[in-house]
Design a protein around this motif. Sequence first.
Motif, PDB file in Angstrom:
ATOM      1  N   ARG A   8      16.892 -20.303  71.098  1.00 32.76           N
ATOM      2  CA  ARG A   8      15.982 -18.532  70.922  1.00 32.76           C
ATOM      3  C   ARG A   8      14.762 -19.176  70.403  1.00 32.76           C
ATOM      4  N   ILE A  15      17.025 -14.213  74.464  1.00 28.78           N
ATOM      5  CA  ILE A  15      18.044 -14.285  75.324  1.00 28.78           C
ATOM      6  C   ILE A  15      18.717 -12.896  76.126  1.00 28.78           C
ATOM      7  N   LEU A  72      23.146 -20.212  79.265  1.00 28.66           N
ATOM      8  CA  LEU A  72      23.598 -20.985  78.599  1.00 28.66           C
ATOM      9  C   LEU A  72      25.544 -20.227  78.812  1.00 28.66           C
ATOM     10  N   VAL A 129      22.016 -21.116  69.015  1.00 27.66           N
ATOM     11  CA  VAL A 129      21.904 -20.611  69.684  1.00 27.66           C
ATOM     12  C   VAL A 129      20.680 -19.516  68.633  1.00 27.66           C
TER      13      VAL A 129
END
Length: 212
Positions: free
Chosen positions: A120, A3, A58, A116
């Motif tokens: 990930r 990320i 994102l 998330v």
Amino acid sequence: MKITLTEFVTLDGVSQGPGSPDEDTTGGFTRGGWLVPHLDETFVRRTSEWLDLADGLLFGRRTYEAFARDWPKITDPADPYAARMNTLPKYVVSNTLTEGTWHPTTVLGGDPVRSVTALRARPGRELQIHGSARLGDTLLAAGLIDTLRLVIAPTVLRTGRRLLSGQGATSGLRLVRHEATPSGLLLLEYEPAGQASQGHYEGVAEFVGRQG
């Protein structure tokens, strides 16, 4: 996937509305467009290289809606970003949206940290956050940001929404790359390094001894 959080900020930490005066007028903000006078070839080349690493984008709802409004209108084939921005998979964290208008988009409801974390864990290179400062702040505090890229403009606004101002754990960062562009932008890349460290200053000699 890693990320990655990419943010444009002023010297006083404002991240709101870098691209145009009407990009984000939330809270009566009128000083948008502060990054544009400092754009140069080095900035374009480096940020294009960063985008090359993305397997997806994102967003929080606010930034997603602004990007979904503006990016599809950029159809110039010579634009260094538009084709990738418009075709990469998009993920938007929101409990108010039910579907996206900027395809391909997946809406992630519920707890953003949990959503998330699941993304990930998927294989891939980078899932990049562009803007969406509040989402980025939340994920940094939760330990989910793997790389932080900052573009710092040589300007002070004294008003506007600031980056990384939310509640949460402290964050230590390790500088891994840095560059200054001809127009004065600083391009900084950091990796998280646990919580922010503290210490007592005990004189220059003692400090120099530790470095040696």
